[in-house]
Design a protein around this motif. Structure first.
Motif, mmCIF file in Angstrom:
data_model
loop_
_atom_site.group_PDB
_atom_site.id
_atom_site.type_symbol
_atom_site.label_atom_id
_atom_site.label_comp_id
_atom_site.label_asym_id
_atom_site.label_seq_id
_atom_site.Cartn_x
_atom_site.Cartn_y
_atom_site.Cartn_z
ATOM 1 N N ASP A 11 -6.637 -1.259 -1.611
ATOM 2 C CA ASP A 11 -6.901 -2.669 -1.835
ATOM 3 C C ASP A 11 -8.033 -3.103 -0.924
ATOM 4 N N GLU A 12 -8.514 -4.318 -1.152
ATOM 5 C CA GLU A 12 -9.596 -4.858 -0.345
ATOM 6 C C GLU A 12 -9.147 -6.167 0.276
ATOM 7 N N MET A 13 -9.678 -6.454 1.450
ATOM 8 C CA MET A 13 -9.392 -7.712 2.133
ATOM 9 C C MET A 13 -10.710 -8.302 2.606
ATOM 10 N N ARG A 14 -10.921 -9.566 2.330
ATOM 11 C CA ARG A 14 -12.128 -10.230 2.794
ATOM 12 C C ARG A 14 -11.914 -10.686 4.234
ATOM 13 N N VAL A 15 -12.792 -10.214 5.109
ATOM 14 C CA VAL A 15 -12.745 -10.577 6.532
ATOM 15 C C VAL A 15 -13.976 -11.427 6.801
ATOM 16 N N GLY A 16 -13.744 -12.671 7.177
ATOM 17 C CA GLY A 16 -14.867 -13.565 7.380
ATOM 18 C C GLY A 16 -14.713 -14.430 8.612
ATOM 19 N N THR A 80 -11.635 12.812 1.815
ATOM 20 C CA THR A 80 -10.202 12.717 2.096
ATOM 21 C C THR A 80 -9.457 13.680 1.186
ATOM 22 N N GLU A 81 -8.176 13.840 1.468
ATOM 23 C CA GLU A 81 -7.362 14.697 0.603
ATOM 24 C C GLU A 81 -6.575 13.886 -0.420
ATOM 25 N N VAL A 82 -6.852 12.593 -0.557
ATOM 26 C CA VAL A 82 -6.176 11.746 -1.546
ATOM 27 C C VAL A 82 -6.545 12.229 -2.943
ATOM 28 N N ALA A 83 -5.512 12.520 -3.755
ATOM 29 C CA ALA A 83 -5.750 13.078 -5.085
ATOM 30 C C ALA A 83 -5.724 12.018 -6.175
ATOM 31 N N ALA A 84 -5.148 10.846 -5.895
ATOM 32 C CA ALA A 84 -5.111 9.743 -6.854
ATOM 33 C C ALA A 84 -4.981 8.435 -6.082
ATOM 34 N N VAL A 85 -5.487 7.363 -6.675
ATOM 35 C CA VAL A 85 -5.464 6.056 -6.030
ATOM 36 C C VAL A 85 -4.750 5.056 -6.935
ATOM 37 N N VAL A 86 -3.821 4.318 -6.351
ATOM 38 C CA VAL A 86 -3.131 3.243 -7.059
ATOM 39 C C VAL A 86 -3.811 1.944 -6.658
ATOM 40 N N TRP A 87 -4.237 1.166 -7.660
ATOM 41 C CA TRP A 87 -5.076 -0.002 -7.434
ATOM 42 C C TRP A 87 -4.615 -1.150 -8.312
ATOM 43 N N ASP A 88 -5.035 -2.353 -7.953
ATOM 44 C CA ASP A 88 -4.784 -3.496 -8.826
ATOM 45 C C ASP A 88 -5.848 -3.534 -9.929
ATOM 46 N N GLY A 89 -5.823 -4.575 -10.732
ATOM 47 C CA GLY A 89 -6.701 -4.611 -11.906
ATOM 48 C C GLY A 89 -7.970 -5.425 -11.727
ATOM 49 N N ILE A 106 -4.877 4.755 -10.804
ATOM 50 C CA ILE A 106 -3.659 4.265 -11.444
ATOM 51 C C ILE A 106 -3.574 2.758 -11.213
ATOM 52 N N GLY A 107 -3.375 1.995 -12.258
ATOM 53 C CA GLY A 107 -3.341 0.542 -12.152
ATOM 54 C C GLY A 107 -1.965 0.016 -11.791
ATOM 55 N N LEU A 108 -1.942 -1.023 -10.973
ATOM 56 C CA LEU A 108 -0.708 -1.743 -10.669
ATOM 57 C C LEU A 108 -0.506 -2.832 -11.713
ATOM 58 N N PRO A 109 0.734 -3.271 -11.927
ATOM 59 C CA PRO A 109 0.950 -4.404 -12.830
ATOM 60 C C PRO A 109 0.269 -5.662 -12.284
ATOM 61 N N PRO A 110 -0.126 -6.588 -13.147
ATOM 62 C CA PRO A 110 -0.772 -7.817 -12.677
ATOM 63 C C PRO A 110 0.157 -8.621 -11.764
ATOM 64 N N TYR A 111 -0.439 -9.295 -10.784
ATOM 65 C CA TYR A 111 0.274 -10.193 -9.869
ATOM 66 C C TYR A 111 1.451 -9.514 -9.170
ATOM 67 N N PRO A 117 1.515 -1.030 -0.662
ATOM 68 C CA PRO A 117 1.722 -0.954 0.789
ATOM 69 C C PRO A 117 0.510 -1.380 1.613
ATOM 70 N N ALA A 118 -0.696 -1.344 1.043
ATOM 71 C CA ALA A 118 -1.880 -1.785 1.783
ATOM 72 C C ALA A 118 -1.764 -3.265 2.155
ATOM 73 N N GLU A 119 -1.062 -4.038 1.349
ATOM 74 C CA GLU A 119 -0.882 -5.454 1.640
ATOM 75 C C GLU A 119 -0.104 -5.671 2.939
ATOM 76 N N ARG A 120 0.828 -4.779 3.241
ATOM 77 C CA ARG A 120 1.584 -4.882 4.505
ATOM 78 C C ARG A 120 0.655 -4.677 5.694
ATOM 79 N N VAL A 121 -0.286 -3.751 5.569
ATOM 80 C CA VAL A 121 -1.261 -3.537 6.645
ATOM 81 C C VAL A 121 -2.139 -4.770 6.789
#
Length: 167
Positions: A11-16, A80-89, A106-111, A117-121
């Motif tokens: 996931d991405e986070m805007r840092v400003g 990296t050794e990551v073989a697949a990425v789970v992402w939002d849409g 791999i897409g996550l369901p909307p909303y 788990p990246a959101e917890r970080v």
């Protein structure tokens, strides 16, 4: 994919510099004042979390455009050794060029940020950096880097924060 396949949640986070008012403790009856920065300058933190191994991978990007996302995904695939990425849409995640790089996305369901788990970080990063005034965006980026480096040095803490049994 097998249960041992290195799977990353991204996931991405805007840092400003535009600060956020945070809840803080104060004395009863005394008004709490927080300094805010009102500057529109930011960067995006691209973060991939492997909750099973307790690893973090991150990069800084200037925009969420597809060409930036493609460069980040290409670097993720190569370094990296990551073989697949789970992402939002997000639109840049669905771009043909990004999807054509050969890394399964791999897409996550909307909303559904609670499934990533990246959101917890990101919650912990915000707790660490917000409520302070920084001289420049580079100073704020350095503060985030220091926090992520410290967190990354303890894989058990990363697993406790981001590991989910259902993953």
């Amino acid at each position: 994919m097998t249960p041992q396949t290195p799977l990353g949640f991204a996931d991405e986070m805007r840092v400003g510099l535009r600060g956020m008012v945070r809840r803080v403790w104060g004395r009863r009856g005394v008004k709490v004042r927080q300094r805010l920065q009102l500057v529109y300058e930011w960067r995006y933190l691209f973060l991939v979390v492997d909750g099973r191994k307790g690893k973090l991978y991150w990069s800084w990007i200037n925009s969420m455009k597809a060409d930036m996302m493609a460069a980040v995904v290409k670097g993720l695939k190569q370094h990296t050794e990551v073989a697949a990425v789970v992402w939002d849409g997000a639109p840049s995640h669905r771009d043909k060029f990004v999807r054509g790089l050969g890394l399964p996305l791999i897409g996550l369901p909307p909303y559904s940020p609670e499934l990533n788990p990246a959101e917890r970080v990101f919650e912990e990063v915000r707790r660490w950096i917000e409520g302070k005034v920084y001289r420049s965006i580079e100073d704020k980026v350095e503060a985030v880097e220091a926090f992520l480096t410290e967190l990354e040095s303890d894989p058990d803490q990363v697993r406790a924060l981001t590991g989910r049994e259902w993953i």
